[in-house]
Design a protein around this motif. Structure first.
Motif, PDB file in Angstrom:
ATOM      1  N   ARG A  49      43.021  23.148-110.948  1.00 24.80           N
ATOM      2  CA  ARG A  49      41.736  22.458-110.905  1.00 24.80           C
ATOM      3  C   ARG A  49      41.561  21.551-109.697  1.00 24.80           C
ATOM      4  O   ARG A  49      40.465  21.053-109.442  1.00 24.80           O
ATOM      5  CB  ARG A  49      41.572  21.632-112.188  1.00 24.80           C
ATOM      6  CG  ARG A  49      41.675  22.462-113.461  1.00 24.80           C
ATOM      7  CD  ARG A  49      41.696  21.596-114.710  1.00 24.80           C
ATOM      8  NE  ARG A  49      40.559  20.692-114.719  1.00 24.80           N
ATOM      9  CZ  ARG A  49      40.640  19.392-115.030  1.00 24.80           C
ATOM     10  NH1 ARG A  49      41.802  18.848-115.318  1.00 24.80           N
ATOM     11  NH2 ARG A  49      39.550  18.646-115.034  1.00 24.80           N
ATOM     12  N   GLY A  50      42.637  21.276-108.973  1.00 21.53           N
ATOM     13  CA  GLY A  50      42.576  20.331-107.869  1.00 21.53           C
ATOM     14  C   GLY A  50      43.232  19.016-108.268  1.00 21.53           C
ATOM     15  O   GLY A  50      43.250  18.640-109.446  1.00 21.53           O
ATOM     16  N   VAL A  51      43.780  18.309-107.280  1.00 20.59           N
ATOM     17  CA  VAL A  51      44.543  17.091-107.556  1.00 20.59           C
ATOM     18  C   VAL A  51      43.685  16.043-108.256  1.00 20.59           C
ATOM     19  O   VAL A  51      44.071  15.490-109.291  1.00 20.59           O
ATOM     20  CB  VAL A  51      45.145  16.523-106.258  1.00 20.59           C
ATOM     21  CG1 VAL A  51      45.751  15.139-106.501  1.00 20.59           C
ATOM     22  CG2 VAL A  51      46.214  17.473-105.706  1.00 20.59           C
ATOM     23  N   PHE A  52      42.513  15.755-107.724  1.00 21.53           N
ATOM     24  CA  PHE A  52      41.706  14.676-108.285  1.00 21.53           C
ATOM     25  C   PHE A  52      41.035  15.090-109.597  1.00 21.53           C
ATOM     26  O   PHE A  52      40.851  14.271-110.496  1.00 21.53           O
ATOM     27  CB  PHE A  52      40.682  14.198-107.262  1.00 21.53           C
ATOM     28  CG  PHE A  52      41.307  13.530-106.072  1.00 21.53           C
ATOM     29  CD1 PHE A  52      41.759  12.222-106.159  1.00 21.53           C
ATOM     30  CD2 PHE A  52      41.481  14.220-104.880  1.00 21.53           C
ATOM     31  CE1 PHE A  52      42.356  11.599-105.064  1.00 21.53           C
ATOM     32  CE2 PHE A  52      42.083  13.610-103.789  1.00 21.53           C
ATOM     33  CZ  PHE A  52      42.526  12.300-103.881  1.00 21.53           C
ATOM     34  N   GLU A  53      40.693  16.375-109.727  1.00 24.15           N
ATOM     35  CA  GLU A  53      40.113  16.846-110.978  1.00 24.15           C
ATOM     36  C   GLU A  53      41.129  16.818-112.111  1.00 24.15           C
ATOM     37  O   GLU A  53      40.752  16.760-113.293  1.00 24.15           O
ATOM     38  CB  GLU A  53      39.570  18.262-110.808  1.00 24.15           C
ATOM     39  CG  GLU A  53      38.294  18.370-109.991  1.00 24.15           C
ATOM     40  CD  GLU A  53      38.542  18.239-108.487  1.00 24.15           C
ATOM     41  OE1 GLU A  53      39.726  18.200-108.085  1.00 24.15           O
ATOM     42  OE2 GLU A  53      37.558  18.158-107.739  1.00 24.15           O
ATOM     43  N   ALA A  54      42.426  16.856-111.769  1.00 23.98           N
ATOM     44  CA  ALA A  54      43.457  16.858-112.803  1.00 23.98           C
ATOM     45  C   ALA A  54      43.473  15.563-113.610  1.00 23.98           C
ATOM     46  O   ALA A  54      44.058  15.523-114.700  1.00 23.98           O
ATOM     47  CB  ALA A  54      44.826  17.086-112.164  1.00 23.98           C
ATOM     48  N   TYR A  55      42.834  14.517-113.096  1.00 21.40           N
ATOM     49  CA  TYR A  55      42.831  13.235-113.800  1.00 21.40           C
ATOM     50  C   TYR A  55      41.799  13.195-114.933  1.00 21.40           C
ATOM     51  O   TYR A  55      41.811  12.261-115.735  1.00 21.40           O
ATOM     52  CB  TYR A  55      42.554  12.091-112.823  1.00 21.40           C
ATOM     53  CG  TYR A  55      43.719  11.772-111.921  1.00 21.40           C
ATOM     54  CD1 TYR A  55      44.629  10.784-112.258  1.00 21.40           C
ATOM     55  CD2 TYR A  55      43.922  12.466-110.728  1.00 21.40           C
ATOM     56  CE1 TYR A  55      45.706  10.488-111.441  1.00 21.40           C
ATOM     57  CE2 TYR A  55      44.991  12.183-109.906  1.00 21.40           C
ATOM     58  CZ  TYR A  55      45.883  11.191-110.265  1.00 21.40           C
ATOM     59  OH  TYR A  55      46.954  10.905-109.456  1.00 21.40           O
TER      60      TYR A  55
END
Length: 214
Positions: A49-55
């Motif tokens: 999902r992408g690094v920042f979307e993982a949050y």
């Protein structure tokens, strides 16, 4: 002298280093703590999902990566990016791997061993320069390298602490060598891996302070 001054003074020192490398490298295969499973979940989520979307939780009814319950990372983005890089390599080796893959375990823990090696190099460099004695410098570095608590914390159990304190150590060393820009950059790196990196700010500032007026 050049780099020769950093060479092992006897074969015993070299064998001790290699023994530590073999033991810690072999411990990458171990499952580690439950945190390793968490790190692998973060890694696969960041790849998917992408690094920042993982949050944030997946939107709608989307299933979490690898059919594993969603867990939001609670480490800064640089740590998650490192884990995602390990997952990319693991998926290149085995596109069908899941969160419990032993290959993923090894690759998620590998940067921790790399950080331990970097810390060994930093301690050796500083100790040899300070003591002007390769034998004592290697002894100081090997004490850190073969410390059972540090080896267990890192490559064996899989905690990410070495990724934080290795650049922190280098920041202090560079500050001592009057390299403020590089030291400051590494402080930013260590804080971007774990919030505990803030504890390296004071010793780095103290090392820079010794150069005041020069």
């Amino acid at each position: 002298m050049g780099l020769r001054r950093f060479a092992p003074p006897t074969r015993l020192y070299a064998w001790l280093f290699l023994a530590g490398l073999m033991l810690q490298g072999g411990s990458l295969w171990l499952r580690g703590t439950y945190d390793v499973l968490t790190f692998k979940t973060w890694a696969l989520s960041a790849v998917s999902r992408g690094v920042f979307e993982a949050y944030s939780p997946p939107a709608g009814d989307a299933a979490p990566p690898a059919a594993f319950p969603f867990m939001a990372p609670d480490y800064p983005p640089l740590a998650v990016s490192i884990l995602a890089g390990a997952a990319h390599v693991a998926l290149w080796l085995d596109p069908d791997l899941g969160v419990r893959s032993r290959t993923l375990t090894i690759l998620v823990k590998a940067p921790v061993l790399a950080a331990r090696l970097a810390a060994f190099a930093v301690v050796l460099w500083v100790a040899v320069l300070l003591m002007n004695d390769p034998r004592r410098g290697w002894a100081a570095a090997l004490v850190m390298w073969l410390n059972p608590a540090l080896a267990l914390n890192g490559p064996a159990l899989g905690y990410l602490d070495p990724l934080c304190w290795a650049p922190g150590l280098l920041a202090v060393a560079l500050a001592w060598g009057h390299r403020p820009v590089l030291a400051g950059g590494l402080i930013a790196v260590t804080c971007a891996v774990k919030p505990q990196g803030i504890f390296y700010i004071l010793p780095t500032a103290a090392a820079l302070w010794r150069h005041r007026g020069h």
